[in-house]
Each structure stands twice: as structure tokens, then as C-alpha cells.
Design a protein around this motif. Structure first.
Motif, PDB file in Angstrom:
ATOM      1  N   TYR A  46       0.813  -1.184  -0.079  1.00 58.77           N
ATOM      2  CA  TYR A  46      -0.016  -0.077   0.037  1.00 58.77           C
ATOM      3  C   TYR A  46       0.913   1.275  -0.158  1.00 58.77           C
ATOM      4  O   TYR A  46       0.592   2.140  -0.718  1.00 58.77           O
ATOM      5  N   ALA A  47       2.016   1.190   0.867  1.00 58.26           N
ATOM      6  CA  ALA A  47       2.676   2.355   1.137  1.00 58.26           C
ATOM      7  C   ALA A  47       3.382   2.521  -0.404  1.00 58.26           C
ATOM      8  O   ALA A  47       3.856   3.677  -0.794  1.00 58.26           O
ATOM      9  N   LEU A  48       3.946   1.491  -1.082  1.00 55.69           N
ATOM     10  CA  LEU A  48       4.685   1.520  -2.148  1.00 55.69           C
ATOM     11  C   LEU A  48       3.824   2.284  -3.151  1.00 55.69           C
ATOM     12  O   LEU A  48       4.289   2.822  -4.289  1.00 55.69           O
ATOM     13  N   THR A  49       2.785   1.784  -3.311  1.00 53.29           N
ATOM     14  CA  THR A  49       1.697   2.381  -4.448  1.00 53.29           C
ATOM     15  C   THR A  49       1.761   4.055  -4.157  1.00 53.29           C
ATOM     16  O   THR A  49       1.747   4.404  -5.310  1.00 53.29           O
ATOM     17  N   ILE A  50       1.900   4.588  -3.031  1.00 52.76           N
ATOM     18  CA  ILE A  50       2.067   5.962  -2.950  1.00 52.76           C
ATOM     19  C   ILE A  50       3.341   6.497  -3.478  1.00 52.76           C
ATOM     20  O   ILE A  50       3.386   7.499  -4.183  1.00 52.76           O
ATOM     21  N   THR A  51       4.230   5.839  -2.843  1.00 54.83           N
ATOM     22  CA  THR A  51       5.583   6.039  -3.271  1.00 54.83           C
ATOM     23  C   THR A  51       6.004   6.323  -4.596  1.00 54.83           C
ATOM     24  O   THR A  51       6.705   7.097  -5.214  1.00 54.83           O
ATOM     25  N   GLU A  52       5.354   5.360  -5.463  1.00 52.41           N
ATOM     26  CA  GLU A  52       5.936   5.197  -7.077  1.00 52.41           C
ATOM     27  C   GLU A  52       5.363   6.296  -7.632  1.00 52.41           C
ATOM     28  O   GLU A  52       5.727   6.555  -8.821  1.00 52.41           O
ATOM     29  N   LEU A  53       4.402   7.267  -7.053  1.00 50.18           N
ATOM     30  CA  LEU A  53       4.174   8.294  -7.833  1.00 50.18           C
ATOM     31  C   LEU A  53       4.992   9.517  -7.776  1.00 50.18           C
ATOM     32  O   LEU A  53       4.824  10.413  -8.407  1.00 50.18           O
ATOM     33  N   TYR A  54       6.051   9.134  -6.850  1.00 53.01           N
ATOM     34  CA  TYR A  54       6.889  10.432  -6.556  1.00 53.01           C
ATOM     35  C   TYR A  54       8.303  10.219  -6.906  1.00 53.01           C
ATOM     36  O   TYR A  54       9.018  11.230  -7.119  1.00 53.01           O
ATOM     37  N   VAL A  55       8.605   8.747  -7.126  1.00 51.99           N
ATOM     38  CA  VAL A  55      10.015   8.511  -7.434  1.00 51.99           C
ATOM     39  C   VAL A  55      10.012   7.531  -8.901  1.00 51.99           C
ATOM     40  O   VAL A  55       9.119   6.983  -8.780  1.00 51.99           O
ATOM     41  N   ASN A  56      11.034   7.243  -9.433  1.00 54.33           N
ATOM     42  CA  ASN A  56      11.314   6.363 -10.404  1.00 54.33           C
ATOM     43  C   ASN A  56      11.936   5.399  -9.847  1.00 54.33           C
ATOM     44  O   ASN A  56      13.170   5.604  -9.538  1.00 54.33           O
ATOM     45  N   THR A  57      11.313   4.414  -9.543  1.00 50.54           N
ATOM     46  CA  THR A  57      11.773   3.147  -8.788  1.00 50.54           C
ATOM     47  C   THR A  57      12.921   2.523  -9.664  1.00 50.54           C
ATOM     48  O   THR A  57      13.558   1.749  -8.806  1.00 50.54           O
ATOM     49  N   GLU A  58      12.962   2.782 -10.881  1.00 48.23           N
ATOM     50  CA  GLU A  58      14.116   2.144 -11.621  1.00 48.23           C
ATOM     51  C   GLU A  58      15.427   2.759 -11.336  1.00 48.23           C
ATOM     52  O   GLU A  58      16.484   2.552 -11.566  1.00 48.23           O
ATOM     53  N   GLU A  59      15.598   3.949 -10.772  1.00 46.88           N
ATOM     54  CA  GLU A  59      16.457   4.946 -10.363  1.00 46.88           C
ATOM     55  C   GLU A  59      16.890   4.558  -8.864  1.00 46.88           C
ATOM     56  O   GLU A  59      18.100   5.079  -8.664  1.00 46.88           O
ATOM     57  N   LYS A  60      16.204   3.710  -8.282  1.00 48.64           N
ATOM     58  CA  LYS A  60      16.237   3.525  -6.751  1.00 48.64           C
ATOM     59  C   LYS A  60      16.845   2.133  -6.670  1.00 48.64           C
ATOM     60  O   LYS A  60      16.310   1.225  -7.311  1.00 48.64           O
ATOM     61  N   GLU A  61      17.422   1.675  -5.388  1.00 49.18           N
ATOM     62  CA  GLU A  61      17.554   0.224  -5.107  1.00 49.18           C
ATOM     63  C   GLU A  61      16.193   0.197  -4.089  1.00 49.18           C
ATOM     64  O   GLU A  61      16.123   0.583  -3.040  1.00 49.18           O
ATOM     65  N   MET A  62      15.310  -0.707  -4.628  1.00 51.19           N
ATOM     66  CA  MET A  62      13.963  -1.091  -3.869  1.00 51.19           C
ATOM     67  C   MET A  62      14.275  -2.468  -3.236  1.00 51.19           C
ATOM     68  O   MET A  62      14.514  -3.431  -3.777  1.00 51.19           O
ATOM     69  N   ILE A  63      13.672  -1.947  -1.983  1.00 46.61           N
ATOM     70  CA  ILE A  63      13.926  -3.408  -0.963  1.00 46.61           C
ATOM     71  C   ILE A  63      12.664  -3.686  -0.522  1.00 46.61           C
ATOM     72  O   ILE A  63      11.840  -2.996   0.321  1.00 46.61           O
ATOM     73  N   GLY A  64      12.086  -4.713  -0.990  1.00 49.19           N
ATOM     74  CA  GLY A  64      10.668  -5.334  -0.348  1.00 49.19           C
ATOM     75  C   GLY A  64      11.016  -6.126   0.735  1.00 49.19           C
ATOM     76  O   GLY A  64      11.376  -7.112   0.713  1.00 49.19           O
ATOM     77  N   LEU A  65      10.273  -5.699   1.975  1.00 52.65           N
ATOM     78  CA  LEU A  65      10.734  -6.312   3.167  1.00 52.65           C
ATOM     79  C   LEU A  65       9.427  -7.247   3.697  1.00 52.65           C
ATOM     80  O   LEU A  65       8.318  -6.382   3.774  1.00 52.65           O
ATOM     81  N   THR A  66       9.607  -8.321   3.837  1.00 52.87           N
ATOM     82  CA  THR A  66       8.333  -9.147   4.261  1.00 52.87           C
ATOM     83  C   THR A  66       8.031  -9.333   5.540  1.00 52.87           C
ATOM     84  O   THR A  66       8.933  -9.574   6.335  1.00 52.87           O
ATOM     85  N   PHE A  67       6.946  -9.035   6.006  1.00 51.82           N
ATOM     86  CA  PHE A  67       6.495  -8.889   7.451  1.00 51.82           C
ATOM     87  C   PHE A  67       5.005 -10.024   7.292  1.00 51.82           C
ATOM     88  O   PHE A  67       4.185  -9.579   7.190  1.00 51.82           O
TER      89      PHE A  67
END
Length: 236
Positions: A46-67
Motif C-alpha cells: 500500500y505504501a509503495l503504491t503511493i511512493t511510486e507516484l513520486y520517484v522513479n523506482t528504476e533509479e532507486k534500490e528498492m527493497i521489499g521487506l516481508t512481514f
């Protein structure tokens, strides 16, 4: 040893992408690593959905942390230690890590446990929390209901399958916001019915997002299966 990176707990708001702070936006743009919570591998955050509107995720190191959603203490401890190790790998390389979470990072957030474990295992790491608009605040605005005024008391309570505890919470405060209410909605309808307060309660799901649902007549929810991100506001 190189200078350590900073761990940010970044609140990105309750759902509406415009409810992100200017500071959170700046840190998102500046941080080379963005971490986000998810319930299982491959799941959408849910948080990533918001984040993707503000940054180009291809230019970042994206870490999906499983809880994982489990009460198995051993499994949780293993997963949490793996999570800290993953984040530490980047911080140890001098990279700032922005951990994004819906709402506010200091209110019932996965960031809280990550922060505590990081402080315990790597006390040298600088940790900063950037406040966000919580679903509690957003719900009050969407309903047009003040949560507290003057000397009134407000409580934020995780809903639980305990009739007496829920009744006491409502009786003891002028306003109660019950989070995680989906799993006990029928019990809460019974409590409110016994207190003659059904007309004083509203239920909201994914408040301010494109999937938002609001029920002002909560009687219709009896027996319904609701989304996890659902809360109830009781204002006497």
C-alpha cells in the motif's frame, strides 16, 4: 569504515497521494534506497503504491521487506533479523534508507519494530522518523467529526475479541478510534447496540484512497468481510 547511512521512517499518509509532506517527498527523492513493507513476497505494498507516484523506482534500490502475518514467534524472529540484516547491508555501505509506511511511522507501524531492533543490534546507526498523516486524522476530516475538543478525551484502541474491554474503552472516553476493526465487526456492533451508540459510529476502509469506503449506518456491516485497513470512529 565508511560513514554510515541514515535510516528514515517515512510516513506517506493514509492513501491520498497528495497527503504526503514536503519533507517526506524530499527525502524520497534524495534517498538511494527505498524499503517498503509487504505481507508476503510478490505482494503489492500500500505504501509503495503511493511512493511510486513520486520517484522513479528504476533509479532507486528498492527493497521489499516481508512481514508475515503470523503469531509464530520463532518465524517472526527469524524474519525480523533477516530484515535488519538486509537494511544494515545498505546502511553499512553509507547509503540512506527510506522505509516507507502508510500513515505515521510511530503509530502502530512496522517501522517501530524495525527501529527497535536496529537500535539494539546497531546502536551506531542514526534513525530519523518523519511524521505522516495517519488514518486517524484523515478519518476525522473525511467524516467532518472533531475527534476531541476542550477537555474531551480520545483513545486509539486496537479492536479485539473482548466484549468487556471494548465496552470499557467506549464508555471511558468521549471519542474512540478502533483500528483493525474488520476482524471483530460483529462484536463491535453488539457492544454499540447494547450502549445505544450505533448511530454515533462510522466505519472507514482505506480512507482517502481511490478505494475508500465509508459507512455511516454501520448496521449494514453485520456479517460482512472487510478490508484489513478498516477503522471505526465512535464519537459520543
Amino acid at each position: 569504515m565508511s560513514e554510515l547511512g541514515i535510516l528514515y521512517g517515512l510516513g506517506v499518509g493514509p492513501g491520498d497521494p497528495e497527503l504526503i509532506t514536503v519533507k517526506a517527498f524530499r527525502i524520497l527523492r534524495e534517498s538511494p534506497v527505498i524499503a517498503y513493507p509487504r505481507k508476503k513476497k510478490g505482494a503489492k505494498s500500500y505504501a509503495l503504491t503511493i511512493t511510486e507516484l513520486y520517484v522513479n523506482t528504476e533509479e532507486k534500490e528498492m527493497i521489499g521487506l516481508t512481514f508475515p502475518m503470523t503469531r509464530d514467534r520463532e518465524a517472526l524472529e527469524l524474519q525480523w533479523n533477516n530484515t535488519v540484516d538486509t537494511v544494515w547491508t545498505h546502511i553499512g555501505q553509507g547509503k540512506n534508507v527510506a522505509f516507507v509506511t502508510e500513515g505515521d511511522p510511530m503509530i502502530y507501524s512496522t517501522f517501530i519494530h524495525l527501529m527497535r531492533l536496529m537500535q539494539e543490534r546497531h546502536p551506531e546507526v542514526e534513525i530519523r522518523s518523519i511524521p505522516g498523516i495517519s488514518s486517524v486524522n484523515a478519518s476525522a476530516s473525511r467524516l467532518g467529526i472533531p475527534l476531541a475538543d476542550g477537555d474531551e478525551q480520545i483513545a486509539i484502541v486496537p479492536a479485539m475479541d473482548d466484549y468487556d474491554a471494548m465496552r470499557h474503552a467506549i464508555e471511558s472516553h468521549h471519542c474512540v478510534v478502533l483500528i483493525k476493526v474488520a476482524k471483530v465487526i460483529d462484536l463491535m456492533l453488539r457492544v454499540l447496540g447494547d450502549l445505544d451508540l450505533l448511530d454515533k459510529a462510522s466505519v472507514l476502509t482505506k480512507v482517502t484512497s481511490s478505494e475508500e469506503m465509508i459507512w455511516r449506518d454501520i448496521r449494514v456491516l453485520e456479517g460482512r468481510e472487510l478490508e484489513y485497513l478498516t477503522l471505526m470512529v465512535v464519537r459520543k
